[in-house]
Design an enzyme around this catalytic site. Structure first.
Site, PDB file in Angstrom:
ATOM      1  N   ASP A 205      15.790 -46.511  -1.617  1.00  0.00           N
ATOM      2  CA  ASP A 205      15.991 -47.066  -0.285  1.00  0.00           C
ATOM      3  C   ASP A 205      16.270 -48.572  -0.366  1.00  0.00           C
ATOM      4  O   ASP A 205      16.146 -49.164  -1.441  1.00  0.00           O
ATOM      5  CB  ASP A 205      14.750 -46.771   0.573  1.00  0.00           C
TER       6      ASP A 205
ATOM      7  N   GLU B 129      21.132 -46.184  -1.061  1.00  0.00           N
ATOM      8  CA  GLU B 129      21.369 -46.556   0.336  1.00  0.00           C
ATOM      9  C   GLU B 129      22.029 -47.933   0.411  1.00  0.00           C
ATOM     10  O   GLU B 129      21.979 -48.601   1.439  1.00  0.00           O
ATOM     11  CB  GLU B 129      20.051 -46.523   1.122  1.00  0.00           C
ATOM     12  N   TRP B 130      22.627 -48.323  -0.667  1.00  0.00           N
ATOM     13  CA  TRP B 130      23.245 -49.649  -0.776  1.00  0.00           C
ATOM     14  C   TRP B 130      24.250 -49.932   0.341  1.00  0.00           C
ATOM     15  O   TRP B 130      24.100 -50.927   1.080  1.00  0.00           O
ATOM     16  CB  TRP B 130      23.798 -49.765  -2.192  1.00  0.00           C
ATOM     17  N   PRO B 131      25.283 -49.085   0.554  1.00  0.00           N
ATOM     18  CA  PRO B 131      26.242 -49.443   1.614  1.00  0.00           C
ATOM     19  C   PRO B 131      25.604 -49.513   3.007  1.00  0.00           C
ATOM     20  O   PRO B 131      25.941 -50.415   3.779  1.00  0.00           O
ATOM     21  CB  PRO B 131      27.308 -48.356   1.543  1.00  0.00           C
ATOM     22  N   LEU B 132      24.712 -48.596   3.311  1.00  0.00           N
ATOM     23  CA  LEU B 132      24.050 -48.624   4.625  1.00  0.00           C
ATOM     24  C   LEU B 132      23.441 -49.999   4.908  1.00  0.00           C
ATOM     25  O   LEU B 132      23.607 -50.551   5.989  1.00  0.00           O
ATOM     26  CB  LEU B 132      22.961 -47.533   4.674  1.00  0.00           C
ATOM     27  N   TYR B 133      22.766 -50.571   3.923  1.00  0.00           N
ATOM     28  CA  TYR B 133      22.129 -51.870   4.153  1.00  0.00           C
ATOM     29  C   TYR B 133      23.110 -53.028   4.072  1.00  0.00           C
ATOM     30  O   TYR B 133      22.903 -54.063   4.692  1.00  0.00           O
ATOM     31  CB  TYR B 133      20.961 -52.069   3.169  1.00  0.00           C
TER      32      TYR B 133
ATOM     33  N   ASP C 108      20.101 -43.169   9.739  1.00  0.00           N
ATOM     34  CA  ASP C 108      19.349 -41.931   9.495  1.00  0.00           C
ATOM     35  C   ASP C 108      19.721 -40.861  10.514  1.00  0.00           C
ATOM     36  O   ASP C 108      19.891 -41.145  11.702  1.00  0.00           O
ATOM     37  CB  ASP C 108      17.842 -42.177   9.661  1.00  0.00           C
TER      38      ASP C 108
END
Ligand SMILES: *[C@@H]1O[C@H](CO)[C@@H](O)[C@H](O)[C@H]1NC(C)=O
Ligand SMILES: *[C@@H]1O[C@H](CO)[C@@H](O)[C@H](O)[C@H]1NC(C)=O
Ligand SMILES: *[C@@H]1O[C@H](CO)[C@@H](O)[C@H](O)[C@H]1NC(C)=O
Ligand SMILES: *[C@@H]1O[C@H](CO)[C@@H](O)[C@H](O)[C@H]1NC(C)=O
Ligand SMILES: *[C@@H]1O[C@H](CO)[C@@H](O)[C@H](O)[C@H]1NC(C)=O
Length: 440
Positions: free
Chosen positions: A163, A196-200, A224
């Site tokens: 995460d 979850e790199w791109p999401l953040y 999510d």
């Protein structure tokens, strides 16, 4: 160094950079989209084992889920990874700086749990965070990547969901995810790496998907998933809006992850469940269910275990599909499959009225050209139906419920060449098609 030598070097470098293929992460894993179960959407951070022992995050939950996966046909259908999400660790690392499971909820420890999964022919996934803390406030891995990777490998863990909460500076995200990827590789154990790199990073800039594909086996791009139609359509809309960027990087070894399947829970109607399954399969998404397999209705179970859908998901060509048309409250999504076949989904996005019919014609679907000369059409959803052999001129319709999806597989078949009048008609169709621009 002379100018001509310099430019010669530039040429060589340029050429070699050009011919070096962009390689996805090479750990031998995720050659087709990952299939399994992940606790988050259904069980979240329920750690209250005193009042809710049946549903709290504890070793018992994963063992019971594994038992059911073997007993009720999930494993046989292809679901393999049993994955822990947040809230498993103790708040403190051990005396040697290692993460440890909460001793009360995981009395056997993670190694025992991994052994249990392996004894059943299943795999164990675990969760950690690139920053100082996990999203729920448990210890993060920043500054401990090597020891955490080593610990997971020693326990026999098979997948890591990593995460992105609590990174002190967002500019460190890329470095952190890359460092952990290297740390996992250094353990010598193949551990599937879910990022979850791109999401953040999207909150600040467009992520570098080439780098992401070289680092991770799948990656979350967007928020999510929740147990609602609104959430599912939000994910589909985001994906379609960014498809020219994210679809080309997906393939064997690395996939876009639109998050968990929530089929079998409370929020989606039967049609909406079919839409989630059909579109996750079109998107070549990991199929990670978050539901209670100990108590799931037979309709949801049949949908999740539908072998026609799973074979589209796991198609060896490994290409993600995209949205190719948006017309009259319908969306058409297509995924190229092996053998020149095509999976074609028609979603009825209109949330009012009854079933509506969508005509499969060349004018609406240029890819319908694959039916020149002939194609074999099989409907997979809403119910299996062999629709027979068709051509460009067939008047084929699918009927789609509001918020539901019709999913077809179209296979080219060799046919007799057209007669002269047919060929004339065909040219007329193509000309007419050019004048209609409903294409995206
Ligand atoms: C580590 O990376 C190398 C180079 O990409 C690869 O050949 C090897 O299989 C990887 N090992 C593991 C355990 O992932
Ligand atoms: C990543 O690794 C490099 C090289 O060891 C190190 O300099 C850097 O601080 C690390 N970054 C993070 C976020 O761990
Ligand atoms: C993206 O990452 C790749 C692989 O690490 C790198 O070669 C490329 O230069 C990066 N692109 C940008 C725009 O930073
Ligand atoms: C969808 O993907 C295909 C390749 O599979 C590509 O040719 C087409 O342009 C894409 N369509 C859109 C609307 O992005
Ligand atoms: C069409 O596809 C169905 C389902 O795969 C198959 O049973 C049937 O034999 C095929 N027909 C032709 C003419 O290829």
């Amino acid at each position: 160094m002379s100018g001509s030598m310099l430019s010669a070097i530039h040429v060589i470098l340029g050429v070699s950079a050009f011919i070096l293929p962009v390689r996805p992460l090479d750990n031998g894993l995720a050659l087709t989209p990952t299939m399994g179960w992940l606790h988050w959407e259904r069980f979240m951070c329920n750690i209250d084992c005193d009042t809710d022992p049946h549903n709290c995050i504890s070793e018992k939950l994963y063992m019971e889920m594994a038992d059911v996966m073997v007993k009720d046909g999930w494993k046989e259908a292809g679901y393999e990874y049993v994955c822990i999400d947040d809230c498993w660790p103790s708040m403190a690392r051990d005396s040697q700086g290692r993460l440890q499971a909460d001793p009360k909820r995981f009395p056997g420890g993670i190694k025992k749990l991994a052994d249990y999964m392996h004894s059943k022919g299943l795999k164990l996934g675990i969760y950690a965070d690139v920053g100082t803390n996990t999203c729920a406030g448990y210890p993060g891995s920043l500054g401990h990547y090597d020891i955490d990777a080593k610990t997971f490998a020693e326990w026999g863990v098979d997948l890591l969901k990593f995460d992105g909460c609590y990174m002190p500076k967002w500019t460190l995200l890329a470095e952190g995810y890359i460092n952990m990827s290297r740390a996992l590789n250094n353990t010598g154990r193949s551990i599937l790496y879910s990022c979850e790199w791109p999401l953040y990073e999207w909150q600040f800039q467009q992520p570098n998907y080439t780098a992401i594909q070289q680092t991770c086996n799948h990656w979350r791009n967007y928020a999510d998933v929740f147990d609602s139609w609104n959430s599912v359509t939000g994910i589909l809309d985001w994906t379609a809006d960014h498809q020219s960027l994210i679809v080309p990087v997906a393939g064997p070894g690395g996939w876009n992850d639109p998050d968990m399947l929530v089929i079998g829970n409370f929020g989606l109607s039967r049609d909406q469940q079919q839409t989630q399954m059909a579109l996750w399969v079109i998107m070549a998404a990991p199929l990670l269910m978050s539901n209670d397999l100990r108590d799931i209705d037979p309709t949801s179970q049949d949908l999740l275990q539908n072998r026609h859908l799973i074979s589209i998901s796991q198609d060896p060509l490994g290409k993600q599909g995209n949205r190719t048309a948006k017309v009259n409250g319908f969306e058409v999504w297509q995924r190229p499959l092996s053998g020149g076949r095509l999976a074609l989904a028609v979603i009825n996005r209109q949330e009012i009225g009854g079933p509506r019919s969508f005509p499969l014609t060349l004018a609406l679907l240029p890819s319908w050209r694959c039916c020149n000369l002939q194609c074999n059409v099989t409907q997979i959803l809403p119910q299996y139906q062999e629709m027979g052999v068709h051509s460009l001129f067939s008047k084929l319709q699918v009927l789609v419920n509001p918020t539901g999806t019709a999913l077809l597989v179209v296979s080219p078949v060799k046919g007799k060449p057209y007669t002269r009048p047919q060929a004339k008609k065909w040219f007329y169709y193509l000309k007419k098609d050019k004048s209609q621009s409903i294409l995206l």
